[in-house]
Design a protein around this motif. Structure first.
Motif, PDB file in Angstrom:
ATOM      1  N   ILE A 185     -27.549 141.347  45.747  1.00 21.36           N
ATOM      2  CA  ILE A 185     -26.167 141.678  45.408  1.00 21.36           C
ATOM      3  C   ILE A 185     -26.159 143.032  44.708  1.00 21.36           C
ATOM      4  O   ILE A 185     -26.934 143.259  43.776  1.00 21.36           O
ATOM      5  N   THR A 186     -25.303 143.927  45.158  1.00 17.74           N
ATOM      6  CA  THR A 186     -25.180 145.242  44.540  1.00 17.74           C
ATOM      7  C   THR A 186     -23.824 145.353  43.863  1.00 17.74           C
ATOM      8  O   THR A 186     -22.792 145.056  44.470  1.00 17.74           O
ATOM      9  N   LEU A 187     -23.841 145.773  42.596  1.00 19.34           N
ATOM     10  CA  LEU A 187     -22.610 145.966  41.826  1.00 19.34           C
ATOM     11  C   LEU A 187     -22.467 147.426  41.423  1.00 19.34           C
ATOM     12  O   LEU A 187     -23.388 148.013  40.856  1.00 19.34           O
ATOM     13  N   LYS A 188     -21.304 147.992  41.703  1.00 21.77           N
ATOM     14  CA  LYS A 188     -20.977 149.327  41.216  1.00 21.77           C
ATOM     15  C   LYS A 188     -20.556 149.212  39.746  1.00 21.77           C
ATOM     16  O   LYS A 188     -20.254 148.111  39.270  1.00 21.77           O
ATOM     17  N   PRO A 189     -20.523 150.307  39.022  1.00 20.52           N
ATOM     18  CA  PRO A 189     -20.083 150.245  37.618  1.00 20.52           C
ATOM     19  C   PRO A 189     -18.722 149.562  37.487  1.00 20.52           C
ATOM     20  O   PRO A 189     -17.772 149.899  38.204  1.00 20.52           O
ATOM     21  N   GLY A 190     -18.646 148.565  36.600  1.00 17.95           N
ATOM     22  CA  GLY A 190     -17.400 147.829  36.371  1.00 17.95           C
ATOM     23  C   GLY A 190     -17.185 146.666  37.302  1.00 17.95           C
ATOM     24  O   GLY A 190     -16.305 145.836  37.051  1.00 17.95           O
ATOM     25  N   GLU A 191     -17.955 146.541  38.376  1.00 17.89           N
ATOM     26  CA  GLU A 191     -17.783 145.434  39.314  1.00 17.89           C
ATOM     27  C   GLU A 191     -18.387 144.149  38.762  1.00 17.89           C
ATOM     28  O   GLU A 191     -19.314 144.175  37.952  1.00 17.89           O
ATOM     29  N   GLU A 192     -17.858 143.020  39.253  1.00 14.14           N
ATOM     30  CA  GLU A 192     -18.339 141.704  38.811  1.00 14.14           C
ATOM     31  C   GLU A 192     -18.589 140.814  40.019  1.00 14.14           C
ATOM     32  O   GLU A 192     -17.818 140.817  40.982  1.00 14.14           O
ATOM     33  N   TRP A 193     -19.687 140.058  39.956  1.00 16.32           N
ATOM     34  CA  TRP A 193     -20.026 139.055  40.974  1.00 16.32           C
ATOM     35  C   TRP A 193     -19.818 137.669  40.392  1.00 16.32           C
ATOM     36  O   TRP A 193     -20.102 137.434  39.212  1.00 16.32           O
ATOM     37  N   THR A 194     -19.322 136.763  41.220  1.00 12.32           N
ATOM     38  CA  THR A 194     -19.130 135.381  40.783  1.00 12.32           C
ATOM     39  C   THR A 194     -19.862 134.441  41.739  1.00 12.32           C
ATOM     40  O   THR A 194     -19.768 134.589  42.959  1.00 12.32           O
ATOM     41  N   GLY A 195     -20.582 133.494  41.172  1.00 18.17           N
ATOM     42  CA  GLY A 195     -21.256 132.458  41.948  1.00 18.17           C
ATOM     43  C   GLY A 195     -20.985 131.104  41.321  1.00 18.17           C
ATOM     44  O   GLY A 195     -20.845 130.988  40.101  1.00 18.17           O
ATOM     45  N   ARG A 196     -20.895 130.082  42.159  1.00 20.56           N
ATOM     46  CA  ARG A 196     -20.540 128.739  41.665  1.00 20.56           C
ATOM     47  C   ARG A 196     -21.411 127.701  42.345  1.00 20.56           C
ATOM     48  O   ARG A 196     -21.620 127.738  43.549  1.00 20.56           O
ATOM     49  N   LEU A 197     -21.897 126.755  41.542  1.00 20.25           N
ATOM     50  CA  LEU A 197     -22.700 125.655  42.050  1.00 20.25           C
ATOM     51  C   LEU A 197     -22.167 124.351  41.445  1.00 20.25           C
ATOM     52  O   LEU A 197     -22.002 124.270  40.230  1.00 20.25           O
ATOM     53  N   GLU A 198     -21.888 123.369  42.297  1.00 16.63           N
ATOM     54  CA  GLU A 198     -21.417 122.067  41.807  1.00 16.63           C
ATOM     55  C   GLU A 198     -22.369 120.984  42.305  1.00 16.63           C
ATOM     56  O   GLU A 198     -22.706 120.929  43.491  1.00 16.63           O
ATOM     57  N   LEU A 199     -22.807 120.140  41.386  1.00 23.32           N
ATOM     58  CA  LEU A 199     -23.720 119.051  41.696  1.00 23.32           C
ATOM     59  C   LEU A 199     -23.031 117.724  41.448  1.00 23.32           C
ATOM     60  O   LEU A 199     -22.452 117.511  40.389  1.00 23.32           O
ATOM     61  N   SER A 200     -23.084 116.839  42.438  1.00 21.10           N
ATOM     62  CA  SER A 200     -22.482 115.519  42.291  1.00 21.10           C
ATOM     63  C   SER A 200     -23.387 114.483  42.932  1.00 21.10           C
ATOM     64  O   SER A 200     -24.217 114.791  43.797  1.00 21.10           O
ATOM     65  N   ILE A 201     -23.212 113.232  42.496  1.00 19.51           N
ATOM     66  CA  ILE A 201     -24.001 112.121  43.040  1.00 19.51           C
ATOM     67  C   ILE A 201     -23.044 111.104  43.624  1.00 19.51           C
ATOM     68  O   ILE A 201     -22.066 110.708  42.978  1.00 19.51           O
ATOM     69  N   VAL A 202     -23.312 110.675  44.861  1.00 18.60           N
ATOM     70  CA  VAL A 202     -22.505 109.645  45.502  1.00 18.60           C
ATOM     71  C   VAL A 202     -23.416 108.535  46.005  1.00 18.60           C
ATOM     72  O   VAL A 202     -24.550 108.782  46.397  1.00 18.60           O
ATOM     73  N   PRO A 203     -22.944 107.281  45.972  1.00 20.32           N
ATOM     74  CA  PRO A 203     -23.739 106.167  46.495  1.00 20.32           C
ATOM     75  C   PRO A 203     -23.961 106.345  47.999  1.00 20.32           C
ATOM     76  O   PRO A 203     -23.115 106.882  48.708  1.00 20.32           O
ATOM     77  N   SER A 204     -25.117 105.905  48.478  1.00 20.50           N
ATOM     78  CA  SER A 204     -25.399 105.938  49.909  1.00 20.50           C
ATOM     79  C   SER A 204     -26.250 104.732  50.269  1.00 20.50           C
ATOM     80  O   SER A 204     -26.857 104.095  49.417  1.00 20.50           O
ATOM     81  N   SER A 205     -26.317 104.460  51.543  1.00 23.14           N
ATOM     82  CA  SER A 205     -27.082 103.276  51.998  1.00 23.14           C
ATOM     83  C   SER A 205     -28.533 103.647  52.255  1.00 23.14           C
ATOM     84  O   SER A 205     -28.879 104.805  52.336  1.00 23.14           O
TER      85      SER A 205
END
Length: 205
Positions: A185-205
């Motif tokens: 990822i390249t950022l110019k002066p003043g630029e901002e990068w955003t990244g998001r990670l969500e972890l969840s658990i669901v029942p399964s068979s």
């Protein structure tokens, strides 16, 4: 009396989650090693149903552009490495760190484990799932701004060489990391990068 504490979160922003905000800035010693000023803001959110969200914002406050790679090192506790499979990576190209980063294409419908794995899957979908058959649950990984996925398990031989890793602990762990590695990822002066990670658990068979 002046209250200079940050304002409370807007209720619409918290959405019933418990949040903590962290801020990382480079020290003078850091700048000697990597001479770029930045702000790394990380919000960790935990919802009542146990979903964990990591929201990262990296801003360039430097006078010139800089580039970086990033990976969320998510170490999942699992029942048995031989009893899990990862879906959402099928047909993707990957770089194999065990073969000098040579590029291969995933051939299986799901990734299972019989030996050491250290791969970077490229341009993946935004949802990857880890099925744990023994515990009858599925870990769901949702990501934004993170095109790649790192999958790592050191297996028996490497586990014995890692000082802070028990010889048998590879059997109960798996890393599946949202990442941006192939194309930094390249950022110019003043630029901002955003990244998001969500972890969840669901029942399964």
């Amino acid at each position: 009396m002046i209250d200079d504490s940050p304002p409370p979160l807007n209720p619409n922003e918290s959405n019933g989650k418990a949040n903590v905000d962290l801020l990382l800035k480079p020290s003078e010693e850091d700048l000697k090693i990597w001479p770029h000023s930045f702000e790394f803001r990380l919000r960790v959110s935990l919802s009542a149903d146990g979903n964990l969200t990591l929201l990262s914002r990296i801003r360039n406050i430097n006078g010139k552009p800089f580039s970086f790679s990033i990976a969320y090192h998510t170490y999942f506790a699992i029942s048995d490495i031989s009893e899990v499979r990862v879906e959402g990576l099928e047909t993707l190209d990957y770089l194999d760190n065990l073969c000098q980063k040579e590029r291969f294409t995933e051939q299986g419908d799901a990734l299972t484990f019989e030996s050491e794995v250290d791969r970077v899957y490229l341009s993946s979908s935004d949802v990857v799932a880890v099925f744990d058959h023994k515990r009858k649950r599925t870990l769901v990984i949702r990501k934004e701004g993170l095109p790649d996925v790192v999958v790592w398990n050191p297996w028996e031989k490497k586990s014995k060489s890692l000082v802070d890793f028990g010889d048998e602990e590879y059997k109960q762990m798996l890393c599946v990391d949202g990442a941006a590695i192939e194309k930094p990822i390249t950022l110019k002066p003043g630029e901002e990068w955003t990244g998001r990670l969500e972890l969840s658990i669901v029942p399964s068979s």
